[in-house]
Write a protein that holds these residues in place. Structure first.
Motif, PDB file in Angstrom:
ATOM      1  N   ALA A   1      28.286  70.290  44.920  1.00  0.00           N
ATOM      2  CA  ALA A   1      27.158  69.348  45.381  1.00  0.00           C
ATOM      3  C   ALA A   1      25.931  70.061  45.709  1.00  0.00           C
ATOM      4  O   ALA A   1      24.882  69.305  45.398  1.00  0.00           O
ATOM      5  N   LYS A   2      25.872  70.835  46.165  1.00  0.00           N
ATOM      6  CA  LYS A   2      24.478  71.761  46.680  1.00  0.00           C
ATOM      7  C   LYS A   2      23.740  71.808  45.263  1.00  0.00           C
ATOM      8  O   LYS A   2      22.510  71.679  45.312  1.00  0.00           O
ATOM      9  N   THR A   3      24.230  72.264  44.148  1.00  0.00           N
ATOM     10  CA  THR A   3      23.544  72.497  43.112  1.00  0.00           C
ATOM     11  C   THR A   3      22.834  71.294  42.565  1.00  0.00           C
ATOM     12  O   THR A   3      21.877  71.206  42.254  1.00  0.00           O
ATOM     13  N   ALA A   4      23.872  70.124  42.665  1.00  0.00           N
ATOM     14  CA  ALA A   4      23.236  68.855  42.157  1.00  0.00           C
ATOM     15  C   ALA A   4      21.956  68.363  43.007  1.00  0.00           C
ATOM     16  O   ALA A   4      21.033  67.964  42.671  1.00  0.00           O
ATOM     17  N   ALA A   5      22.216  68.643  44.300  1.00  0.00           N
ATOM     18  CA  ALA A   5      21.171  68.284  45.205  1.00  0.00           C
ATOM     19  C   ALA A   5      19.865  69.044  44.925  1.00  0.00           C
ATOM     20  O   ALA A   5      19.024  68.456  45.189  1.00  0.00           O
ATOM     21  N   LEU A   6      19.991  70.212  44.520  1.00  0.00           N
ATOM     22  CA  LEU A   6      18.958  70.859  44.318  1.00  0.00           C
ATOM     23  C   LEU A   6      18.260  70.707  42.995  1.00  0.00           C
ATOM     24  O   LEU A   6      17.007  71.012  42.646  1.00  0.00           O
ATOM     25  N   LYS A   7      18.839  69.886  41.996  1.00  0.00           N
ATOM     26  CA  LYS A   7      17.977  69.806  40.784  1.00  0.00           C
ATOM     27  C   LYS A   7      17.267  68.495  41.033  1.00  0.00           C
ATOM     28  O   LYS A   7      17.352  67.694  41.749  1.00  0.00           O
ATOM     29  N   LYS A   8      15.998  68.394  40.152  1.00  0.00           N
ATOM     30  CA  LYS A   8      15.195  67.274  40.092  1.00  0.00           C
ATOM     31  C   LYS A   8      15.936  66.021  39.558  1.00  0.00           C
ATOM     32  O   LYS A   8      16.627  66.172  38.679  1.00  0.00           O
ATOM     33  N   PRO A   9      15.751  64.778  39.705  1.00  0.00           N
ATOM     34  CA  PRO A   9      16.334  63.621  39.062  1.00  0.00           C
ATOM     35  C   PRO A   9      16.149  63.744  37.586  1.00  0.00           C
ATOM     36  O   PRO A   9      16.887  63.644  36.587  1.00  0.00           O
ATOM     37  N   GLU A  10      14.878  64.296  37.247  1.00  0.00           N
ATOM     38  CA  GLU A  10      14.590  64.242  35.872  1.00  0.00           C
ATOM     39  C   GLU A  10      15.421  65.291  35.231  1.00  0.00           C
ATOM     40  O   GLU A  10      15.898  65.217  33.777  1.00  0.00           O
ATOM     41  N   GLU A  11      15.776  66.574  35.912  1.00  0.00           N
ATOM     42  CA  GLU A  11      16.753  67.514  35.084  1.00  0.00           C
ATOM     43  C   GLU A  11      18.108  66.837  34.935  1.00  0.00           C
ATOM     44  O   GLU A  11      18.638  67.158  33.744  1.00  0.00           O
ATOM     45  N   LEU A  12      18.739  66.045  35.980  1.00  0.00           N
ATOM     46  CA  LEU A  12      19.927  65.547  35.702  1.00  0.00           C
ATOM     47  C   LEU A  12      19.901  64.475  34.321  1.00  0.00           C
ATOM     48  O   LEU A  12      20.774  64.252  33.752  1.00  0.00           O
ATOM     49  N   GLN A  13      18.784  63.814  34.664  1.00  0.00           N
ATOM     50  CA  GLN A  13      18.523  62.857  33.284  1.00  0.00           C
ATOM     51  C   GLN A  13      18.582  63.682  32.043  1.00  0.00           C
ATOM     52  O   GLN A  13      19.162  63.121  31.046  1.00  0.00           O
TER      53      GLN A  13
ATOM     54  N   ILE B   1      25.908  63.959  50.027  1.00  0.00           N
ATOM     55  CA  ILE B   1      25.366  62.571  49.628  1.00  0.00           C
ATOM     56  C   ILE B   1      24.168  62.813  48.761  1.00  0.00           C
ATOM     57  O   ILE B   1      24.119  61.915  47.692  1.00  0.00           O
ATOM     58  N   ASP B   2      22.991  63.542  48.927  1.00  0.00           N
ATOM     59  CA  ASP B   2      21.986  63.469  48.019  1.00  0.00           C
ATOM     60  C   ASP B   2      22.369  64.192  46.657  1.00  0.00           C
ATOM     61  O   ASP B   2      22.020  63.350  45.857  1.00  0.00           O
ATOM     62  N   GLY B   3      23.059  65.277  46.738  1.00  0.00           N
ATOM     63  CA  GLY B   3      23.783  65.573  45.225  1.00  0.00           C
ATOM     64  C   GLY B   3      24.438  64.552  44.613  1.00  0.00           C
ATOM     65  O   GLY B   3      24.235  64.340  43.382  1.00  0.00           O
ATOM     66  N   GLY B   4      25.447  63.985  45.220  1.00  0.00           N
ATOM     67  CA  GLY B   4      26.346  62.832  44.610  1.00  0.00           C
ATOM     68  C   GLY B   4      25.420  61.709  44.041  1.00  0.00           C
ATOM     69  O   GLY B   4      25.576  61.226  42.920  1.00  0.00           O
ATOM     70  N   LYS B   5      24.494  61.142  44.832  1.00  0.00           N
ATOM     71  CA  LYS B   5      23.853  60.021  44.619  1.00  0.00           C
ATOM     72  C   LYS B   5      22.833  60.154  43.378  1.00  0.00           C
ATOM     73  O   LYS B   5      22.432  59.767  42.465  1.00  0.00           O
ATOM     74  N   LYS B   6      22.417  61.506  43.151  1.00  0.00           N
ATOM     75  CA  LYS B   6      21.493  61.907  42.163  1.00  0.00           C
ATOM     76  C   LYS B   6      22.066  61.979  40.931  1.00  0.00           C
ATOM     77  O   LYS B   6      21.697  61.543  39.888  1.00  0.00           O
TER      78      LYS B   6
ATOM     79  N   VAL C   1      24.775  60.051  40.300  1.00  0.00           N
ATOM     80  CA  VAL C   1      25.383  58.698  40.011  1.00  0.00           C
ATOM     81  C   VAL C   1      24.042  58.226  39.371  1.00  0.00           C
ATOM     82  O   VAL C   1      24.032  57.429  38.346  1.00  0.00           O
ATOM     83  N   ALA C   2      22.926  58.265  39.791  1.00  0.00           N
ATOM     84  CA  ALA C   2      21.586  57.599  39.507  1.00  0.00           C
ATOM     85  C   ALA C   2      21.372  58.330  38.113  1.00  0.00           C
ATOM     86  O   ALA C   2      20.277  57.390  37.395  1.00  0.00           O
ATOM     87  N   ALA C   3      21.712  59.382  37.886  1.00  0.00           N
ATOM     88  CA  ALA C   3      21.392  59.812  36.489  1.00  0.00           C
ATOM     89  C   ALA C   3      22.195  59.332  35.335  1.00  0.00           C
ATOM     90  O   ALA C   3      21.990  59.706  33.942  1.00  0.00           O
ATOM     91  N   GLY C   4      23.180  58.427  35.635  1.00  0.00           N
ATOM     92  CA  GLY C   4      23.769  57.871  34.573  1.00  0.00           C
ATOM     93  C   GLY C   4      25.150  58.724  34.398  1.00  0.00           C
ATOM     94  O   GLY C   4      25.906  58.517  33.246  1.00  0.00           O
ATOM     95  N   ILE C   5      25.384  60.076  35.244  1.00  0.00           N
ATOM     96  CA  ILE C   5      26.461  60.921  34.880  1.00  0.00           C
ATOM     97  C   ILE C   5      27.717  60.310  35.591  1.00  0.00           C
ATOM     98  O   ILE C   5      27.715  60.142  36.850  1.00  0.00           O
ATOM     99  N   SER C   6      28.951  60.002  35.076  1.00  0.00           N
ATOM    100  CA  SER C   6      30.057  59.760  35.773  1.00  0.00           C
ATOM    101  C   SER C   6      30.590  60.711  36.738  1.00  0.00           C
ATOM    102  O   SER C   6      30.372  62.046  36.224  1.00  0.00           O
ATOM    103  N   LEU C   7      30.767  60.445  37.896  1.00  0.00           N
ATOM    104  CA  LEU C   7      31.243  61.344  38.973  1.00  0.00           C
ATOM    105  C   LEU C   7      32.400  61.233  39.420  1.00  0.00           C
ATOM    106  O   LEU C   7      32.903  60.326  39.888  1.00  0.00           O
ATOM    107  N   SER C   8      33.213  62.377  39.317  1.00  0.00           N
ATOM    108  CA  SER C   8      34.531  62.441  40.125  1.00  0.00           C
ATOM    109  C   SER C   8      34.410  63.338  41.447  1.00  0.00           C
ATOM    110  O   SER C   8      33.977  64.638  41.363  1.00  0.00           O
ATOM    111  N   GLU C   9      34.848  62.690  42.370  1.00  0.00           N
ATOM    112  CA  GLU C   9      34.761  63.490  43.756  1.00  0.00           C
ATOM    113  C   GLU C   9      36.129  63.784  44.175  1.00  0.00           C
ATOM    114  O   GLU C   9      37.168  62.856  44.200  1.00  0.00           O
ATOM    115  N   TYR C  10      36.408  64.946  44.729  1.00  0.00           N
ATOM    116  CA  TYR C  10      37.591  65.315  44.921  1.00  0.00           C
ATOM    117  C   TYR C  10      37.896  65.524  46.727  1.00  0.00           C
ATOM    118  O   TYR C  10      36.944  66.095  47.398  1.00  0.00           O
TER     119      TYR C  10
END
Ligand code: SF4
Length: 382
Positions: A151-163, A198-203, A205-214
C-alpha cells in the motif's frame, strides 16, 4: 514428453502467488520483498531484494512464448490440433516447473499473468510500463495481468503513474492490508499507516486497477481484536476495493512474531474468538466489494458474497456456526483443521462425523476436550 519437446528451455520463477492466480502464467520481475520486515511474515526472510534486469525479464517472456509455440506445435503433430490436450499432456509430464506452469496457463485459456514477487510496483514506472507492453506484444492472448503490491508503494506513486501502468495492461493489484489499526500496523512492523493504506488503495481504484485487499484475521490478538475488526473495516470502507479477502493468522518459528507469542507479548485468539472478530468486521463493513474467504487457513471458507447486499447472508453463516452446541463447534473446528470439512453442511455426513470424533478422542486423550495449543498447532500446520 522428453522425445516430443526437442530442446527444453527454462527461466526463473518466484516462490509465491495468491490462490486466485493458480492458473496464471508466472513472470518474475523482482526477487523477494523490498520491505521484508513484517513480523508475521516468513515469505522472504533472509532473502535480499533485487530488481531483475529488463533484458532478463524480456528474455523470460520470449522463452514463455517459445514454450507456448512448442506446445502448439505438439498439438498440431500429436493431438489433432487440440491445444488443451497437448497442454494437459505436458502438464502431467513436464520437463520442469516452467513447462508445467505454461502448460496449465494454456490449458486454462492463456489469458492471465501474475507478476512476481512481493511488490512489482516498486519498479520504476517507465520500466514496468515497458515490461507490460512487451508482455502484451509477445503473448497477445493475455488480457489480465496482476501483481502483489505494498500500500505504501501505491501511495507514493503519482496518479498518472498508476494510470500509465493500467493503460499498459496491469489489471489487478493484491495488497496485504492486514489491519487498518495504526497500533497493530506498528506492532507488526508493516511499515505503513492507515492513512497511507487509504491513500494507496484509493489511488489504485481511481486508476481503474482492480484491487484485492487482504484482511489478516487474528492479527490483533486477544488485546486488540475489536480494534482490528473496526479499524480495518473503516479503512476498507474508505477504499472501496473490488475484493476483500480473508486470511487467518498462523504463526510459526520462522516468524519474528513467534518470540512475541513465546514471551507473552502477543496472545493468539482462539477459533471461537476469531469468528467473533470476523462477525464484528463484517458488521462494520459498508463498502461495495466482493467478500471472499478463499484460503485453507480460514475456519469458514464458505463465506463469500457481494457487499453490501450479501452482508446478512454472510452473518447468517457465522450465526449458524455460533448456534451449534459447544461439542458440535469443536467437531467442526477439528474437522476443518484436520481437512475433513470444507463447509458447515459437512457436519451432516455421519461417516465424516465419526472420523472427526475419533480424532478428537485421540487428541484429547479421551477427555473429549482438545487443548487450544493443539488446535493452534493444527491451524498453523495448514
Ligand atoms: S510486505 Fe508482504 S512480503 Fe514483505 S514482509 Fe510484509 S507481508 Fe511479507
Amino acid at each position: 514428453m522428453e522425445k516430443q519437446l526437442s530442446n527444453p528451455v527454462s527461466y526463473e520463477l518466484g516462490p509465491y502467488r495468491p490462490p486466485s492466480e493458480a492458473y496464471s502464467l508466472l513472470l518474475r520481475l523482482t526477487r523477494n520483498c523490498p520491505w521484508n520486515r513484517c513480523r508475521f511474515c516468513e515469505m522472504y526472510k533472509g532473502q535480499k531484494f533485487e530488481l531483475r534486469t529488463m533484458a532478463d525479464i524480456k528474455q523470460d517472456i520470449i522463452t514463455a512464448a517459445q514454450i507456448r509455440d512448442e506446445i502448439a506445435e505438439l498439438a498440431k503433430n500429436a493431438y489433432a490440433k487440440d491445444l488443451r490436450k497437448a497442454a494437459a499432456a505436458v502438464f502431467s509430464n513436464p520437463p520442469d516447473f516452467v513447462y508445467q506452469n505454461v502448460a496449465l496457463w494454456l490449458y486454462k485459456g492463456g489469458q492471465n499473468v501474475f507478476l512476481q514477487d512481493a511488490n512489482s510496483l516498486v519498479m520504476p514506472t517507465a520500466d514496468l510500463v515497458e515490461v507490460l507492453k512487451f508482455l502484451k506484444e509477445k503473448l497477445p492472448t493475455v488480457n489480465r495481468i496482476t501483481s502483489y503490491c505494498r500500500a505504501k508503494t501505491a501511495a507514493l506513486k503519482k496518479p498518472e503513474e498508476l494510470q500509465a501502468v493500467r493503460a499498459a495492461g496491469l489489471t489487478r493489484l493484491h495488497i496485504g492490508l492486514e489491519s487498518g489499526s495504526n497500533n497493530i500496523l506498528k506492532m507488526i512492523d508493516k511499515g505503513v499507516t492507515a492513512a497511507e493504506e487509504i491513500d494507496g488503495g484509493k489511488k489504485v481504484v481511481a486508476a481503474g486497477i482492480s484491487l484485492s485487499e487482504y484482511y489478516l484475521l487474528g492479527i490483533g490478538g486477544k488485546a486488540l481484536w475489536q480494534e482490528q475488526a473496526v479499524e480495518s473495516a473503516r479503512v476498507l470502507n474508505a477504499i472501496n476495493p473490488d475484493f476483500i479477502r480473508v486470511r487467518t493468522l498462523s504463526i510459526n518459528e520462522r516468524m519474528l512474531m513467534w518470540q512475541d507469542v513465546q514471551n507473552g507479548v502477543f496472545v493468539r485468539t482462539t477459533d471461537e474468538e476469531l469468528i467473533e472478530e470476523l462477525k464484528l468486521f463484517i458488521q462494520n463493513l459498508n463498502c461495495r466489494a466482493n467478500f471472499v474467504s478463499d484460503h485453507i487457513s480460514n475456519l469458514l471458507q464458505e463465506l463469500e458474497g457481494n457487499l453490501p447486499e450479501d452482508k446478512e447472508k454472510l452473518l447468517a453463516i457465522i450465526a449458524r456456526f455460533q448456534a451449534l452446541t459447544p461439542a458440535e463447534r469443536q467437531v467442526y473446528r477439528i474437522g476443518r483443521r484436520a481437512r475433513y470439512y470444507n463447509v458447515l453442511d459437512d457436519l451432516t455426513d455421519p461417516g465424516l462425523h465419526q472420523a472427526v470424533e475419533q480424532i478428537i478422542a485421540k487428541l484429547s486423550n479421551g477427555t473429549g476436550q482438545v487443548d487450544e495449543q493443539v488446535v493452534y498447532k493444527m491451524r498453523e500446520a495448514m
